[in-house]
Write an enzyme that holds these catalytic residues in place. Structure first.
Site, PDB file in Angstrom:
ATOM      1  N   TYR A 112      -3.261  19.597  11.878  1.00  0.00           N
ATOM      2  CA  TYR A 112      -4.208  19.136  12.902  1.00  0.00           C
ATOM      3  C   TYR A 112      -5.086  20.279  13.431  1.00  0.00           C
ATOM      4  CZ  TYR A 112      -1.453  14.800  13.210  1.00  0.00           C
ATOM      5  OH  TYR A 112      -0.814  13.632  12.928  1.00  0.00           O
TER       6      TYR A 112
ATOM      7  N   ASP B  58       4.412  13.153  14.616  1.00  0.00           N
ATOM      8  CA  ASP B  58       3.552  12.061  15.065  1.00  0.00           C
ATOM      9  C   ASP B  58       4.023  10.744  14.439  1.00  0.00           C
ATOM     10  OD1 ASP B  58       1.411  10.678  16.077  1.00  0.00           O
ATOM     11  OD2 ASP B  58      -0.136  11.723  14.944  1.00  0.00           O
TER      12      ASP B  58
ATOM     13  N   LYS C  96       8.933  19.423   4.312  1.00  0.00           N
ATOM     14  CA  LYS C  96       8.566  19.004   2.952  1.00  0.00           C
ATOM     15  C   LYS C  96       8.542  20.284   2.129  1.00  0.00           C
ATOM     16  CE  LYS C  96       7.221  15.768   0.069  1.00  0.00           C
ATOM     17  NZ  LYS C  96       8.154  14.718  -0.401  1.00  0.00           N
TER      18      LYS C  96
ATOM     19  N   ASP D 198      10.309  12.457   3.611  1.00  0.00           N
ATOM     20  CA  ASP D 198      10.384  11.118   3.008  1.00  0.00           C
ATOM     21  C   ASP D 198      11.779  10.539   3.183  1.00  0.00           C
ATOM     22  OD1 ASP D 198      10.885  13.326   1.412  1.00  0.00           O
ATOM     23  OD2 ASP D 198      10.359  12.363  -0.467  1.00  0.00           O
TER      24      ASP D 198
ATOM     25  N   ASP E  65       6.809   7.608  16.206  1.00  0.00           N
ATOM     26  CA  ASP E  65       6.420   6.201  16.342  1.00  0.00           C
ATOM     27  C   ASP E  65       7.392   5.297  15.595  1.00  0.00           C
ATOM     28  OD1 ASP E  65       4.252   6.821  17.896  1.00  0.00           O
ATOM     29  OD2 ASP E  65       2.845   5.571  16.764  1.00  0.00           O
TER      30      ASP E  65
END
Ligand code: NAD
Length: 372
Positions: free
Chosen positions: A138, A249, A193, A225, A253
């Site tokens: 980001y 992020d 990752k 994953d 959620d």
């Protein structure tokens, strides 16, 4: 006990309604709290021409903690980006140095049916996702979009963002996670990752190094994953999950939805001294604003997090959490969590019920079921 200063920023839409209930609960605690309110978001734009006026920022900077409602309304969509209500949150994060976002996902036994997963998978769920807020893809440089130079291949446009993390950024979030785990069940899952991304191999290495200072805390590493899969397969296996900005992020959620309702979920964003901004995970809900039906529990639970993390008042926080569980056990529900056989109440009645439970009394409300 010295006076603890709290900047109260209700914001827009349901922000003012839910904040009124949280303030009511805080005042009932009989702690030396000094609450000062200031406008933020659209309300501040209307009052002072900016979503985060200097006076509001100064109040937040001088306070021991910030309690934030929600900001935003579709009517501000046409404003230039810098003046939109949501910019206030980014401004506060930046100016207050907030880098650690805490998103607990707790499934109260009375609300297991509200989850999209089987009740036995989520009953008693209590996990904490810690998302790094300042680095990752980001904020990487350079960011941009470019077109094929020779112009012969109109379909070959490309866009790119750069993923980056610095050692100090990873170290400080790792410390936060291990320290949080010590106050819970002593387990941290670091999500990365590393099999594909160099940035996350570095993340994994640095988290492992920091772990040497916390031998009492179990550390496991998990690829993102797999973490996404495990969150819906066996979410109760997690305790504290720490991860980068983008994975956090998404996973926070996903974890939030395990609990069924956004109206129940508090959050905290902390700086290096555990000063923080506390807010419900939801937005200003313009669709129901002004109707007195919003669920105030996420904001009331955010106030409890504030007492625990920034103000060192764990007993008061526990009192609030117990009171919330008690009103749920009484069968009281705002519309977003209502189901057949429970009693539908409005925002103010829900706040009153928490207040009554806090004082050891049940609310005098009847348990008549209202359909709808
Ligand atoms: P939202 O979270 O405001 O609402 C999504 C849905 O959930 C709506 O149907 C709403 O009625 C419901 N809901 C939300 N909170 C509730 C509560 N406490 N009780 C009952 N129902 C509740 O998200 P949105 O509709 O996508 O966004 C509305 C505005 O909020 C936008 O301007 C957006 O930018 C802003 N927003 C602000 C924040 C924040 O202040 N931190 C976060 C997200 C969105």
């Amino acid at each position: 006990m010295t006076t603890m200063k709290i900047a109260v920023l209700p914001g827009d839409g349901i922000g003012t309604e839910i904040m009124a209930e949280a303030v009511k609960v805080l005042k009932a605690l009989e702690l030396p709290l000094e609450l000062e309110t200031a406008p933020v978001g659209g309300a501040a734009y209307e009052a002072a021409g900016h979503p985060l006026p200097e006076s509001t920022l100064k109040l937040a900077q001088a306070a021991d903690a910030v309690l934030f409602g929600a900001v935003g309304d579709w009517k501000y969509d046409k404003l230039e980006r810098a003046l939109r209500p949501e910019q206030a949150i980014l401004g506060l994060r930046k100016h207050l140095g907030l880098f650690a976002n805490f998103r607990p996902a707790i499934c109260y036994p009375q609300l297991t049916h509200a989850s999209s997963l089987k009740p036995e998978l989520v009953a008693g769920l209590d996990i904490l996702i810690i998302r790094e807020l300042t680095g990752d893809i980001y904020f990487g440089q350079p960011r941009g979009r470019r077109t094929a130079v020779d112009g012969h291949f109109p379909g070959s446009e490309e866009a790119f963002d750069t993923m980056r993390y610095s050692r100090p950024e990873i170290e400080r979030i790792a410390h936060v996670a291990f320290q949080a785990a010590r106050k819970r069940n002593n387990k941290v899952t670091s999500v990365d990752k590393a099999n594909v991304l160099e940035t996350f191999q570095f993340w994994k290495d640095v988290v492992t190094e920091v772990h040497a200072q916390y031998p009492d805390v179990e550390l496991e590493h998990m690829y993102v994953d797999n973490a996404a899969m495990q969150l819906v397969k066996a979410p109760k296996k997690f305790d504290v999950v720490v991860t980068g900005n983008m994975f956090g992020d998404i996973l926070s959620d996903e974890a939030a939805m395990l609990t069924g309702s956004i109206g129940m979920l508090p959050s905290a964003s902390l700086d290096k001294n555990n000063k923080g901004l506390y807010e419900p995970s939801h937005g200003s809900a313009p669709d129901i604003a002004g109707q007195g039906i919003a669920n105030p529990l996420a904001t009331i639970l955010s106030a409890a997090m504030m007492l625990k993390f920034s103000l060192n008042q764990p007993e008061a926080a526990a009192r609030i959490e117990t009171a919330v569980q008690s009103v749920l056990a009484q069968g009281l529900r705002t519309a977003d969590i209502w189901s057949e056989g429970t009693t539908k109440v409005g925002t103010r009645e829900m706040g009153d019920a928490v207040l009554a439970a806090l004082n050891g009394a049940q609310s005098g409300m009847t348990t008549k079921t209202i359909k709808g």
